[in-house]
Design an enzyme around this catalytic site. Sequence first.
Site, short mmCIF file in Angstrom:
data_model
loop_
_atom_site.label_atom_id
_atom_site.label_comp_id
_atom_site.label_asym_id
_atom_site.label_seq_id
_atom_site.Cartn_x
_atom_site.Cartn_y
_atom_site.Cartn_z
N GLY A 14 49.73 38.47 43.64
CA GLY A 14 49.85 36.90 44.49
C GLY A 14 50.13 36.83 45.95
O GLY A 14 50.64 35.95 46.27
N MET A 92 42.83 36.81 36.34
CA MET A 92 42.01 37.78 35.68
C MET A 92 41.30 37.57 34.16
O MET A 92 41.65 38.49 33.22
CB MET A 92 42.55 39.33 35.79
CG MET A 92 42.91 39.88 37.12
SD MET A 92 41.37 39.84 38.33
CE MET A 92 40.58 41.32 37.46
N HIS A 111 36.85 35.22 46.19
CA HIS A 111 36.26 36.67 45.64
C HIS A 111 36.12 37.37 46.99
O HIS A 111 35.87 36.95 47.93
CB HIS A 111 34.98 36.13 45.13
CG HIS A 111 34.22 37.66 44.64
ND1 HIS A 111 34.61 37.99 43.34
CD2 HIS A 111 33.40 38.20 45.18
CE1 HIS A 111 33.84 39.08 43.10
NE2 HIS A 111 33.19 39.18 44.37
N ASP A 147 31.30 34.13 39.21
CA ASP A 147 31.35 34.35 40.60
C ASP A 147 29.95 33.89 41.16
O ASP A 147 29.41 34.28 42.08
CB ASP A 147 31.35 36.03 41.01
CG ASP A 147 32.44 36.60 40.59
OD1 ASP A 147 33.83 35.71 40.76
OD2 ASP A 147 32.69 37.87 40.26
N ALA A 175 41.69 38.73 55.86
CA ALA A 175 40.82 37.48 55.94
C ALA A 175 41.02 36.52 55.05
O ALA A 175 41.06 35.12 55.19
CB ALA A 175 39.31 37.99 56.18
C1 GRF Z 1 42.23 39.04 45.97
O1 GRF Z 1 41.34 40.21 46.63
C2 GRF Z 1 41.16 38.12 45.46
O2 GRF Z 1 40.01 37.89 46.23
C3 GRF Z 1 40.60 38.31 44.20
O3 GRF Z 1 41.71 39.10 43.45
C4 GRF Z 1 42.60 39.55 44.44
C5 GRF Z 1 44.05 38.96 44.37
O4 GRF Z 1 44.81 39.39 45.06
N1 GRF Z 1 40.19 37.52 43.25
P1 GRF Z 1 46.40 38.59 45.21
O5 GRF Z 1 47.08 38.75 43.72
O6 GRF Z 1 46.00 37.15 45.69
O7 GRF Z 1 47.06 39.47 46.02
#
Ligand code: GRF
Length: 230
Positions: A14, A92, A111, A147, A175
């Site tokens: 998160g 996910m 992504h 994607d 980023a």
């Molecule tokens: C991020 O790298 C995002 O781009 C990808 O999953 C990761 C999630 O990270 N879809 P977080 O849970 O926001 O720390």
Amino acid sequence: MKRLRVAVLISGRGSNLQALIGACSDAGFPAEIVLVISNVARAPGLAHAEAARIPAKIIAHEGHASRDAFDAALDAKLLEAGAELVCLAGFMRILSDGFVRKWQGRLINIHPSLLPSFKGTRVHEQALAAGVRISGCTVHYVTPELDSGPAIAQAAVPVHPGDTADALAARVLVAEHTLYPLAVKLIADGLVRLERGKVVFSDCPDTEGILISPLPEKRSAFFDPPSRGG
Ligand code: GRF
């Protein structure tokens, strides 16, 4: 100021949710998070919602007989919260075509690569294996194909010689935390929208500058053309 009502969907850490919460905590930001949904009961990211006093719901996929049943439960919660934009942030789970079509133009994802390069998982391993010198992240509208939706905004970072996947992931993640709020702001300000499968911008200032990677020596006259009149 009317703020865009945003729901954020997570499955894990998160950190992007936290970046969005941070942006929305500024009263001048044109969006607010009205709901966080996790499909994983113990997702660490839920703590960010709790700390910010944002309503959070767990919709565990195991509790649903089918993908459609899960997506219907998701849809019901989003409607109940009055969500106008849904942000996938490390969510996910593949959403059904029906759900994606219903929310098309109001459903975005981040992504960790410069799409269309390196879709799916193990993205940074893919980037290192391909030997690219620049990678980055993309915020895009979600379409049924994984994607593959049109990009709203992208940010680039250098790939350093000797990078591991973890080192590159950490650089890209920094980023991401800037890019996601920026993309939400573009949408909330009405500067970007999806029209017939394409992203359309209105009044969006162009970015200037070049990112070069690697740079063999400190920038010099050899690389930088003489300035006008110089
Ligand atoms: C991020 O790298 C995002 O781009 C990808 O999953 C990761 C999630 O990270 N879809 P977080 O849970 O926001 O720390």
